[in-house]
Design a protein around this motif. Structure first.
Motif, mmCIF file in Angstrom:
data_model
loop_
_atom_site.group_PDB
_atom_site.id
_atom_site.type_symbol
_atom_site.label_atom_id
_atom_site.label_comp_id
_atom_site.label_asym_id
_atom_site.label_seq_id
_atom_site.Cartn_x
_atom_site.Cartn_y
_atom_site.Cartn_z
ATOM 1 N N ILE A 76 -2.124 3.891 -14.450
ATOM 2 C CA ILE A 76 -2.855 3.317 -13.323
ATOM 3 C C ILE A 76 -1.841 2.551 -12.470
ATOM 4 N N VAL A 77 -1.807 2.886 -11.186
ATOM 5 C CA VAL A 77 -0.876 2.260 -10.245
ATOM 6 C C VAL A 77 -1.686 1.275 -9.405
ATOM 7 N N MET A 78 -1.525 -0.003 -9.719
ATOM 8 C CA MET A 78 -2.371 -1.041 -9.144
ATOM 9 C C MET A 78 -1.711 -1.680 -7.928
ATOM 10 N N GLU A 79 -2.543 -2.189 -7.052
ATOM 11 C CA GLU A 79 -2.051 -2.902 -5.871
ATOM 12 C C GLU A 79 -2.691 -4.280 -5.825
ATOM 13 N N GLY A 80 -1.870 -5.285 -5.569
ATOM 14 C CA GLY A 80 -2.397 -6.627 -5.356
ATOM 15 C C GLY A 80 -2.872 -6.793 -3.924
ATOM 16 N N ALA A 81 -3.244 -8.020 -3.572
ATOM 17 C CA ALA A 81 -3.720 -8.300 -2.217
ATOM 18 C C ALA A 81 -3.070 -9.574 -1.701
ATOM 19 N N GLY A 82 -2.547 -9.511 -0.481
ATOM 20 C CA GLY A 82 -1.934 -10.698 0.105
ATOM 21 C C GLY A 82 -0.798 -11.201 -0.754
ATOM 22 N N SER A 83 -0.755 -12.517 -0.938
ATOM 23 C CA SER A 83 0.283 -13.142 -1.758
ATOM 24 C C SER A 83 -0.166 -13.258 -3.204
ATOM 25 N N ILE A 84 0.792 -13.119 -4.107
ATOM 26 C CA ILE A 84 0.518 -13.252 -5.538
ATOM 27 C C ILE A 84 0.281 -14.711 -5.926
ATOM 28 N N SER A 85 0.648 -15.640 -5.040
ATOM 29 C CA SER A 85 0.678 -17.066 -5.408
ATOM 30 C C SER A 85 -0.174 -17.940 -4.491
ATOM 31 N N GLU A 86 -1.378 -17.473 -4.168
ATOM 32 C CA GLU A 86 -2.298 -18.317 -3.388
ATOM 33 C C GLU A 86 -2.967 -19.281 -4.359
ATOM 34 N N ILE A 87 -2.276 -20.400 -4.640
ATOM 35 C CA ILE A 87 -2.716 -21.267 -5.732
ATOM 36 C C ILE A 87 -4.054 -21.929 -5.439
ATOM 37 N N ASN A 88 -4.408 -22.062 -4.161
ATOM 38 C CA ASN A 88 -5.706 -22.656 -3.831
ATOM 39 C C ASN A 88 -6.866 -21.725 -4.177
ATOM 40 N N SER B 13 0.826 -1.217 0.000
ATOM 41 C CA SER B 13 0.000 0.000 0.000
ATOM 42 C C SER B 13 0.856 1.261 0.000
ATOM 43 N N VAL B 14 1.899 1.263 0.826
ATOM 44 C CA VAL B 14 2.762 2.438 0.923
ATOM 45 C C VAL B 14 3.610 2.590 -0.342
ATOM 46 N N ILE B 15 4.109 1.485 -0.874
ATOM 47 C CA ILE B 15 4.876 1.548 -2.123
ATOM 48 C C ILE B 15 3.993 2.079 -3.253
ATOM 49 N N THR B 16 2.744 1.642 -3.304
ATOM 50 C CA THR B 16 1.805 2.137 -4.317
ATOM 51 C C THR B 16 1.601 3.642 -4.161
ATOM 52 N N ALA B 17 1.428 4.099 -2.915
ATOM 53 C CA ALA B 17 1.284 5.541 -2.669
ATOM 54 C C ALA B 17 2.536 6.293 -3.126
ATOM 55 N N ALA B 18 3.706 5.717 -2.861
ATOM 56 C CA ALA B 18 4.959 6.367 -3.258
ATOM 57 C C ALA B 18 5.023 6.561 -4.769
ATOM 58 N N PHE B 19 4.663 5.518 -5.530
ATOM 59 C CA PHE B 19 4.727 5.637 -6.984
ATOM 60 C C PHE B 19 3.639 6.546 -7.526
ATOM 61 N N CYS B 20 2.481 6.616 -6.855
ATOM 62 C CA CYS B 20 1.472 7.601 -7.257
ATOM 63 C C CYS B 20 2.052 9.013 -7.175
ATOM 64 N N ARG B 21 2.783 9.301 -6.087
ATOM 65 C CA ARG B 21 3.372 10.632 -5.946
ATOM 66 C C ARG B 21 4.532 10.834 -6.926
ATOM 67 N N ILE B 22 5.347 9.807 -7.139
ATOM 68 C CA ILE B 22 6.463 9.931 -8.088
ATOM 69 C C ILE B 22 5.948 10.266 -9.487
ATOM 70 N N PHE B 23 4.918 9.544 -9.939
ATOM 71 C CA PHE B 23 4.382 9.801 -11.279
ATOM 72 C C PHE B 23 3.758 11.193 -11.360
ATOM 73 N N LEU B 24 3.120 11.634 -10.278
ATOM 74 C CA LEU B 24 2.576 12.994 -10.244
ATOM 75 C C LEU B 24 3.703 14.012 -10.366
ATOM 76 N N GLN B 25 4.779 13.804 -9.608
ATOM 77 C CA GLN B 25 5.925 14.717 -9.662
ATOM 78 C C GLN B 25 6.537 14.758 -11.055
ATOM 79 N N ASP B 26 6.459 13.638 -11.776
ATOM 80 C CA ASP B 26 7.079 13.547 -13.098
ATOM 81 C C ASP B 26 6.156 13.997 -14.223
#
Length: 501
Positions: A140-152, A26-39
Motif C-alpha cells: 500500500i502506497v500511502m500519502e499524507g496531507a499537508g504538513s506531517i507536524s501540524e501539532i495543533n 501526490s506525484v511522488i506517490t503515483a511514481a512509486f505506484c508505477r515503480i512497484f507495478l513495474q517491479d
C-alpha cells in the motif's frame, strides 16, 4: 535496478508525508505506484483524507479524490473508495462537503469538523478502509496531507502519523527544495514529532531540485547527521512529464491568451471550478490552443468556449453575471463561437437554475445564459456513477462519469434533444446544434469521437493529428517512474519496507 517480489516477503506499507502542502506528495506517490507495478508487485494507493474539488467516480458509482484515481491508474488497478475513504470538498473558505466512503454526509463548518468530539468514529472508518485495502494489495502506497507536524491538530489528525502508526507504515518525508528553507523544514518537521512518531520516519526525499546536484551533496550528509534519517534521493524538477495536478491553482497561468493558426478554446475560469481534468486531452491535442480565462476579451476571441463543472453553480452563475463574463459568452456565441457546458456549466447554459430547497445556497433562482432550452432544479441527492454512452448516435462506445446534484430537463415548450444515449437506456444532455450543447458527463472530452465533432466546424484551422490519450498517459507514468527511479536509492527503499517495526 529492478527488484523482484520473489526477493522478499510482503512489503510493509510506505507513506509519503510532507513538510508542507504542495511539496509533490501526490506525484511522488503515483511514481512509486508505477515503480512497484513495474517491479512485479500489486500496489494500491491510499490517502485517508483528501481535500480537493477535483473528484472522480469509481466503477461502483462512488466519489473519491481524483488524485487517488490517478495513482490507481499508475498502479494499474481500478480505483475504489477504500483508497480515499474521506473526501472534503470546499464550498466556502470555512465550509466543506464531507464525503465518506464515496457518499456525501452533508456540509460541515471547518471548526465543527476538526473538533475532537466524534473524531474516533471517523478514525475507525478510515482505519477499516486501510485494513480492507491491505488484504487485497501489496504494498500500500500511502500519502499524507499537508504538513506531517501540524501539532495543533495532532489530536484530530486522521491522515498523517496516526494513520502511519495504525498501518505500521514506513514514512518517507518529502520536502520541496525549490521553495527554499529545506533544512529547516525537514529538521523542524522531524523534531516536532513525538519520540514514538519519529520511529516511523525511515527516509527523507528531497523533491523539485534545480541545478547541479553535486552542489547539494554536502547538504545530504548534513541532513542525515541532523535528523539521523537517511536521504533516499534527490529528485530533480521536471518539465517534460505530464501528470495531472491535484489542484486548479495554476490553471490561470496556462496559455493565457488566444493564439494564431490553431483552434482557440477558452475554458471559463470559474471561482468554484471543479474537475478541470476534463480538459487534459484538449490541452495536449496538437490541433488546438486551450487556455483558462475569465477575461471577457479573451473569451470573445475564442473559437470554442467551454464552461466547466462547478462546486457552487448558483454562486458561480451569479459571479459570471456580475463580472460581465456571462454577456461575453453569449456575445461570442452570437458571433459564431461554439459553447459547450459540462455538468455545472451545462446547468449555467440553460434558461434558469432553481434551488427552492437551498441545497446549494440561499439563492432560490437565477436566470441562466439562455443558450439551451432547459431548466435545472437543485436536489439533495448526489449522482455519482461511471457511464458508457453513444455520442450523437455514434457507434463507438464512449466512456465518462457523472458527479452532480440537480436535474436538468427541457422547458415546457422545448422538444427533447439528448446529446448522449447511455448504455442503461437513460439519456443525457441537450444538443441544440453542432455549436451549442451541454452534458452532465465528466470525461466526455477524453473520447476522440467527441473531440472530432467539436472541432469539425473549424476544419480549415486544423493541423496535426489527434493522439491516443490512454497511450500518452501510460507513457507519462512510465517516464515519471524512470525519472524517480534514476534519482532514488530503490534498494534502500526496499530494505526499509522489508524491516519489521
Amino acid at each position: 535496478m529492478s527488484h523482484s517480489p520473489k526477493d522478499t516477503n510482503l512489503l510493509h506499507p510506505v507513506m509519503f508525508a510532507g513538510t508542507g502542502s504542495d511539496v509533490g506528495k501526490s506525484v511522488i506517490t503515483a511514481a512509486f505506484c508505477r515503480i512497484f507495478l513495474q517491479d512485479g508487485y500489486r500496489p494500491a494507493p491510499f490517502k485517508a483524507q483528501n481535500m480537493a474539488l477535483n473528484s472522480y467516480a469509481t466503477p461502483e458509482g462512488l466519489e473519491i479524490g481524483r488524485a487517488q484515481a490517478v495513482q490507481a491508474e499508475a498502479a494499474g488497478v481500478p480505483c475504489h473508495t477504500d483508497m480515499n475513504p474521506l473526501l472534503l470538498k470546499p464550498t466556502t473558505d470555512k465550509v466543506c462537503q464531507v464525503v465518506l466512503h464515496g457518499k456525501p454526509l452533508g456540509n460541515r463548518h471547518a471548526y465543527e469538523y476538526f473538533r475532537v468530539e466524534g473524531r474516533e468514529e471517523l478514525r475507525k472508518e478510515v482505519n477499516d478502509a486501510f485494513d480492507r485495502l491491505a488484504l487485497r494489495y501489496n504494498p500500500i502506497v500511502m500519502e499524507g496531507a499537508g504538513s506531517i507536524s501540524e501539532i495543533n491538530l495532532r489530536a484530530v489528525d486522521l491522515v498523517n502519523m496516526p494513520m502511519a502508526m495504525h498501518a505500521k507504515a514506513n514514512v518517507i518525508l518529502v520536502a520541496d527544495i525549490d521553495r527554499g528553507g529545506v533544512f529547516a523544514s525537514v529538521y523542524g518537521s522531524v523534531m516536532l514529532l513525538t519520540g514514538e512518531e519519529r520511529k516511523y520516519v525511515k527516509g527523507i526525499l528531497i523533491n523539485k531540485f534545480r541545478g547541479d546536484i553535486r552542489l547539494f551533496e554536502p547538504g545530504i550528509k548534513m541532513l542525515e547527521d541532523l535528523c539521523g534519517i537517511p536521504v533516499i534521493g534527490v529528485v530533480p524538477y521536471y518539465k517534460d512529464i505530464y501528470i495531472e495536478e491535484e489542484d486548479s491553482v495554476m490553471l490561470q497561468t496556462k496559455n493565457l491568451r488566444a493564439a494564431h493558426g490553431k483552434v482557440n478554446i477558452a475554458v471559463v475560469l470559474l471561482r468554484h471550478l471543479s474537475n478541470f481534468t476534463d480538459f487534459n486531452v484538449l490541452e495536449r491535442d496538437p490541433r488546438v490552443h486551450l487556455y483558462y480565462t475569465n477575461n471577457t476579451d479573451e473569451i470573445e476571441k475564442a473559437d470554442i468556449v467551454l464552461i466547466p463543472g462547478s462546486k457552487s453553480t448558483l454562486s458561480d452563475l451569479y459571479e459570471l453575471r456580475r463580472n460581465g463574463v456571462a454577456q461575453s459568452i453569449v456575445k461570442a456565441h452570437k458571433n459564431g463561437a461554439t459553447v459547450v457546458g459540462i455538468c455545472g456549466g451545462y446547468q449555467i447554459m440553460g434558461q434558469e437554475v432553481c434551488d427552492p430547497n437551498h441545497v446549494e445556497s440561499d439563492i432560490e433562482r437565477l436566470p441562466g445564459l439562455g443558450l439551451l432550452p432547459v431548466t435545472t432544479q437543485m436536489e439533495g441527492d448526489k449522482v455519482t456513477r461511471q457511464v458508457k454512452f453513444s455520442f450523437l448516435g455514434s457507434q463507438p462506445v464512449c466512456e465518462g462519469y457523472e458527479i452532480h446534484m440537480g436535474t436538468t430537463t427541457p422547458v415546457e415548450d422545448a422538444e427533447s434533444s439528448p446529446l448522449n444515449q447511455l448504455e442503461d437506456g437513460r439519456q443525457d444532455g441537450y444538443y441544440l446544434n453542432e455549436k451549442c450543447f451541454g452534458t452532465y458527463i465528466h470525461g466526455i472530452l477524453d473520447n476522440g469521437e467527441v473531440i472530432d465533432s467539436l472541432l469539425a466546424p473549424y476544419a480549415e484551422k486544423l493541423s496535426g493529428v489527434p493522439f491516443d490519450f490512454k497511450a500518452f498517459k501510460e507513457d507519462q507514468y512510465n517516464k515519471l517512474a524512470d525519472h524517480v527511479r534514476r534519482h532514488v536509492d530503490m534498494e534502500l527503499v526496499y530494505r526499509i519496507m522489508s524491516y519489521e517495526l
